[in-house]
Write an enzyme that holds these catalytic residues in place. Sequence first.
Site, PDB file in Angstrom:
ATOM      1  N   ASP A  35       5.246  -2.073 -38.357  1.00 54.90           N
ATOM      2  CA  ASP A  35       5.642  -2.584 -37.173  1.00 54.90           C
ATOM      3  C   ASP A  35       5.635  -4.105 -37.331  1.00 54.90           C
ATOM      4  OD1 ASP A  35       3.276  -0.207 -35.639  1.00 54.90           O
ATOM      5  OD2 ASP A  35       5.549  -0.491 -35.131  1.00 54.90           O
ATOM      6  N   ASP A 177       6.535   7.432 -31.318  1.00 52.78           N
ATOM      7  CA  ASP A 177       5.886   6.583 -31.522  1.00 52.78           C
ATOM      8  C   ASP A 177       4.959   5.999 -30.469  1.00 52.78           C
ATOM      9  OD1 ASP A 177       6.339   2.966 -33.133  1.00 52.78           O
ATOM     10  OD2 ASP A 177       4.552   4.135 -32.704  1.00 52.78           O
TER      11      ASP A 177
HETATM   12  C1  DX5 Z   1       2.857   0.012 -31.068  1.00 48.62           C
HETATM   13  C2  DX5 Z   1       3.554   0.487 -32.307  1.00 48.62           C
HETATM   14  C3  DX5 Z   1       2.740   1.747 -32.907  1.00 48.62           C
HETATM   15  C4  DX5 Z   1       1.364   1.715 -32.981  1.00 48.62           C
HETATM   16  C5  DX5 Z   1       0.879   3.063 -32.575  1.00 48.62           C
HETATM   17  O1  DX5 Z   1       3.908  -0.805 -30.376  1.00 48.62           O
HETATM   18  O2  DX5 Z   1       4.946   0.437 -32.450  1.00 48.62           O
HETATM   19  O3  DX5 Z   1       3.566   1.983 -34.007  1.00 48.62           O
HETATM   20  O4  DX5 Z   1       1.010   1.378 -34.082  1.00 48.62           O
HETATM   21  O5  DX5 Z   1      -0.500   3.170 -32.482  1.00 48.62           O
HETATM   22  P1  DX5 Z   1      -1.147   4.138 -31.679  1.00 48.62           P
HETATM   23  O6  DX5 Z   1      -1.472   5.234 -32.235  1.00 48.62           O
HETATM   24  O7  DX5 Z   1      -2.674   3.478 -31.553  1.00 48.62           O
HETATM   25  O8  DX5 Z   1      -0.542   4.047 -30.176  1.00 48.62           O
HETATM   26 ZN    ZN Z   2       6.000   1.345 -34.040  1.00 44.53          ZN
END
Ligand code: DX5
Ligand code: ZN
Length: 222
Positions: A35, A177
């Site tokens: 990310d 996601d």
């Molecule tokens: C949030 C990111 C995700 C995040 C997901 O904006 O794009 O990739 O890491 O994490 P969880 O599983 O905690 O939602």
């Molecule tokens: Zn992400």
Amino acid sequence: MSGKLSPSLMCADVLNLERELTALDDLGVDYIHLDFMDNHFVPNITLDTGIVKATKSVLKHMKRDIHIMAFKPQQYFDRMEIGAGDIVAVHYEACPDDLGDVLADIRARGASPFLAISPDTPVDVLPDWFDSIDGVLVMTVYPGFAGRPIVPGSLEKLKAARRLIDESGKDLLLEVDGHVSWELCGKMREAGADIFVAGSSSLYQKGLDLGEAVARMTELVK
Ligand code: DX5
Ligand code: ZN
């Protein structure tokens, strides 16, 4: 094709990234979700371009799944050393004027362009871009932070995206996601998702053995 895991590196132990990457690689995980945030498109900064670039020197077979939550994403491509084998997801909402050029640039670098949409963006915007992408990333939480709750209606949105892809006859991948939890990942698979971003709601919950967690989620999404 079985569902594929893409563990979210921002949810791992950020003080030991090389160890985390190697552990996942050795477990045979297919993708690592990286990310990148610019503190403008989303009010946060996570992994920077240097870390995204440095992962290339560590990865043995795992592929980079780069999620760019930033305006003007092309400015970061060189610094990330975007290239063959990479998935690069850019946001529809962040490229109001030049999305076609951005997607073409990703493809010209030998990488796979994915189009990401945030929760408030309808799936109807997707088909116009199907010829320019290899996949869609549907955000099921509001982007910017791990640990956010799933947005109501997300499973229906995944089904709608899958229906549009199937109706198009295009061989596109559907990535999900956000809050991909133990309870929901099987339902997300049934809704048509192919790639699962596994973060704080699953793999990186406290106290879990990573190998066992990877095996469990692989089974749940196969
Ligand atoms: C949030 C990111 C995700 C995040 C997901 O904006 O794009 O990739 O890491 O994490 P969880 O599983 O905690 O939602
Ligand atoms: Zn992400």
